[in-house]
Write a protein that holds these residues in place. Structure first.
Motif, PDB file in Angstrom:
ATOM      1  N   ILE A  80      52.043  71.153  73.733  1.00  0.00           N
ATOM      2  CA  ILE A  80      50.639  71.065  74.142  1.00  0.00           C
ATOM      3  C   ILE A  80      49.859  72.033  73.276  1.00  0.00           C
ATOM      4  N   ILE A  81      48.937  71.516  72.503  1.00  0.00           N
ATOM      5  CA  ILE A  81      48.162  72.312  71.563  1.00  0.00           C
ATOM      6  C   ILE A  81      46.684  72.122  71.863  1.00  0.00           C
ATOM      7  N   TRP A  82      45.914  73.211  71.839  1.00  0.00           N
ATOM      8  CA  TRP A  82      44.479  73.093  72.137  1.00  0.00           C
ATOM      9  C   TRP A  82      43.689  74.244  71.502  1.00  0.00           C
ATOM     10  N   ASN A  83      42.392  74.016  71.370  1.00  0.00           N
ATOM     11  CA  ASN A  83      41.469  75.025  70.856  1.00  0.00           C
ATOM     12  C   ASN A  83      41.150  75.986  71.996  1.00  0.00           C
ATOM     13  N   SER A  84      41.764  77.170  71.974  1.00  0.00           N
ATOM     14  CA  SER A  84      41.584  78.148  73.037  1.00  0.00           C
ATOM     15  C   SER A  84      40.476  79.147  72.735  1.00  0.00           C
ATOM     16  N   GLY A  85      39.754  78.936  71.650  1.00  0.00           N
ATOM     17  CA  GLY A  85      38.626  79.786  71.323  1.00  0.00           C
ATOM     18  C   GLY A  85      37.312  79.131  71.701  1.00  0.00           C
ATOM     19  N   GLU A  86      36.243  79.669  71.155  1.00  0.00           N
ATOM     20  CA  GLU A  86      34.913  79.137  71.444  1.00  0.00           C
ATOM     21  C   GLU A  86      34.318  78.381  70.263  1.00  0.00           C
ATOM     22  N   ASN A  87      34.784  78.644  69.061  1.00  0.00           N
ATOM     23  CA  ASN A  87      34.253  77.980  67.876  1.00  0.00           C
ATOM     24  C   ASN A  87      34.894  76.611  67.676  1.00  0.00           C
ATOM     25  N   THR A  88      34.119  75.663  67.180  1.00  0.00           N
ATOM     26  CA  THR A  88      34.644  74.342  66.838  1.00  0.00           C
ATOM     27  C   THR A  88      35.512  74.435  65.588  1.00  0.00           C
ATOM     28  N   ILE A  89      36.658  73.767  65.601  1.00  0.00           N
ATOM     29  CA  ILE A  89      37.575  73.742  64.459  1.00  0.00           C
ATOM     30  C   ILE A  89      37.587  72.324  63.905  1.00  0.00           C
ATOM     31  N   THR A  90      37.262  72.162  62.649  1.00  0.00           N
ATOM     32  CA  THR A  90      37.224  70.843  62.026  1.00  0.00           C
ATOM     33  C   THR A  90      38.520  70.574  61.262  1.00  0.00           C
ATOM     34  N   GLY A  91      38.809  69.294  61.066  1.00  0.00           N
ATOM     35  CA  GLY A  91      40.043  68.909  60.398  1.00  0.00           C
ATOM     36  C   GLY A  91      40.141  69.388  58.966  1.00  0.00           C
ATOM     37  N   ASP A  92      38.990  69.570  58.306  1.00  0.00           N
ATOM     38  CA  ASP A  92      39.048  70.025  56.919  1.00  0.00           C
ATOM     39  C   ASP A  92      39.408  71.499  56.794  1.00  0.00           C
ATOM     40  N   ALA A  93      39.601  72.191  57.940  1.00  0.00           N
ATOM     41  CA  ALA A  93      40.074  73.577  57.895  1.00  0.00           C
ATOM     42  C   ALA A  93      41.568  73.647  57.607  1.00  0.00           C
ATOM     43  N   ILE A  94      42.274  72.525  57.720  1.00  0.00           N
ATOM     44  CA  ILE A  94      43.708  72.505  57.447  1.00  0.00           C
ATOM     45  C   ILE A  94      43.945  72.610  55.945  1.00  0.00           C
ATOM     46  N   VAL A  95      44.764  73.567  55.542  1.00  0.00           N
ATOM     47  CA  VAL A  95      45.058  73.780  54.127  1.00  0.00           C
ATOM     48  C   VAL A  95      46.033  72.708  53.647  1.00  0.00           C
ATOM     49  N   GLU A  96      45.697  72.021  52.563  1.00  0.00           N
ATOM     50  CA  GLU A  96      46.494  70.891  52.076  1.00  0.00           C
ATOM     51  C   GLU A  96      47.901  71.305  51.666  1.00  0.00           C
ATOM     52  N   LYS A  97      48.045  72.491  51.055  1.00  0.00           N
ATOM     53  CA  LYS A  97      49.359  72.933  50.592  1.00  0.00           C
ATOM     54  C   LYS A  97      50.262  73.393  51.736  1.00  0.00           C
ATOM     55  N   ASP A  98      49.690  73.662  52.890  1.00  0.00           N
ATOM     56  CA  ASP A  98      50.479  74.068  54.059  1.00  0.00           C
ATOM     57  C   ASP A  98      49.927  73.346  55.282  1.00  0.00           C
ATOM     58  N   PRO A  99      50.191  72.034  55.410  1.00  0.00           N
ATOM     59  CA  PRO A  99      49.550  71.212  56.440  1.00  0.00           C
ATOM     60  C   PRO A  99      49.980  71.605  57.853  1.00  0.00           C
ATOM     61  N   LEU A 100      49.143  71.256  58.805  1.00  0.00           N
ATOM     62  CA  LEU A 100      49.470  71.461  60.211  1.00  0.00           C
ATOM     63  C   LEU A 100      50.601  70.504  60.587  1.00  0.00           C
ATOM     64  N   ARG A 101      51.679  71.021  61.180  1.00  0.00           N
ATOM     65  CA  ARG A 101      52.834  70.172  61.462  1.00  0.00           C
ATOM     66  C   ARG A 101      53.660  70.772  62.601  1.00  0.00           C
ATOM     67  N   VAL A 102      54.449  69.930  63.227  1.00  0.00           N
ATOM     68  CA  VAL A 102      55.385  70.351  64.256  1.00  0.00           C
ATOM     69  C   VAL A 102      56.786  70.282  63.663  1.00  0.00           C
ATOM     70  N   GLN A 103      57.599  71.275  63.966  1.00  0.00           N
ATOM     71  CA  GLN A 103      58.928  71.392  63.378  1.00  0.00           C
ATOM     72  C   GLN A 103      59.971  71.590  64.463  1.00  0.00           C
ATOM     73  N   ILE A 104      61.124  70.928  64.301  1.00  0.00           N
ATOM     74  CA  ILE A 104      62.263  71.122  65.206  1.00  0.00           C
ATOM     75  C   ILE A 104      63.344  71.886  64.444  1.00  0.00           C
ATOM     76  N   GLY A 105      64.505  72.096  65.084  1.00  0.00           N
ATOM     77  CA  GLY A 105      65.588  72.824  64.437  1.00  0.00           C
ATOM     78  C   GLY A 105      66.115  72.124  63.194  1.00  0.00           C
TER      79      GLY A 105
END
Length: 265
Positions: A80-105
């Motif tokens: 479960i992932i969510w914006n726990s702050g007050e500022n809006t986060i846009t998709g272009d904030a994701i760095v291309e060389k280190d993308p947002l991802r979920v990882q298992i073992g």
């Protein structure tokens, strides 16, 4: 009347001004919290082995296949992932060389990843398998996340590790993501009438009210100085109020209500 005189004496004590001062400080702190602006992403996780275990694979006599391929175990992890702050986060904030991802073992492979629920469809929260050799990762993306916007992600995989990890870099988040910990399902319990009555009798509100009445009308403890007035009263009230706050804080839901699923209970 005697009880009126006691009540007037109680509310005329000097400690009341002190309580007002403390309340003013608390209000100032709350006002700061309400007015602050943070950029923050939090997540909680939940995992279980559906087939097999963390130490052993399935017995040789049992064969389980996924898309025609045999698998040693089947593990389900929820993130479960969510914006726990007050500022809006846009998709272009994701760095291309280190993308947002979920990882298992590293000992497992992701079989499927899906979005079970989102706060709002307009957030356009999506998951896609990683396109390189990292079979234990899946990319996450979104259009934007306002405060408390987020998603519930389900990952079916073969790893012995049930804990999914959130990876990647977002601009404006130099300290990374906040791991709130493991979400524990509440254990269903059948409560008798006596048990329900006990819950009411020993609830923080009832105990605080009882402490107030005892401090106002009950005997003064001998360990306290005789000329100290009713200073015992604010101590009792503060203790019970603190217990109520601790109880409410511990019982809170750690993620936004909009992301709640019956499957999480």
């Amino acid at each position: 009347m005697e009880w009126i005189d006691k009540a007037l004496h109680f509310f005329g004590l000097g400690w009341l001004n002190g309580m007002i001062a403390v309340g003013s400080v608390a209000f100032a702190v709350l006002a700061y919290i309400w007015a602050r602006k943070r950029t923050k992403i939090s997540h909680v996780h939940l995992g279980e082995h559906l087939l097999g275990s963390a130490s052993d694979s399935l017995p040789p006599a049992i064969v389980v296949q996924y898309n025609g391929h045999s698998i040693p175990r089947l593990t389900k992890s929820l993130l479960i992932i969510w914006n726990s702050g007050e500022n809006t986060i846009t998709g272009d904030a994701i760095v291309e060389k280190d993308p947002l991802r979920v990882q298992i073992g590293e000992d497992g492979k992701i079989l499927s990843v899906s979005v079970l629920k989102t706060s709002r469809a307009v957030n356009d929260f999506r998951t896609v398998p990683y396109v390189n050799e990292q079979a234990n990762e899946a990319i996450l993306s979104f259009d934007f996340l306002d405060s408390n916007d987020g998603a519930v992600i389900e990952i079916l995989h073969t790893s012995t590790d049930r804990k999914p990890r959130l990876k990647g870099t977002l601009r404006g988040l130099p300290k990374g993501f906040t791991n709130v910990g493991q979400f524990t399902r509440p254990k269903p319990q059948k409560r008798s009438k006596a048990g329900k009555l006990a819950d009411v009798v020993f609830s923080p509100l009832v105990l605080a009210s009882a402490g107030f009445l005892f401090a106002l009308y009950g005997p003064r403890p001998s360990v306290l100085p005789p000329d100290g007035g009713n200073s015992f009263v604010p101590g009792v009230l503060g203790g019970f109020f603190g217990m109520w706050v601790a109880y409410a804080y511990g019982a809170r839901r750690r993620y936004p209500r909009a992301l709640h699923l019956e499957a999480l209970e």
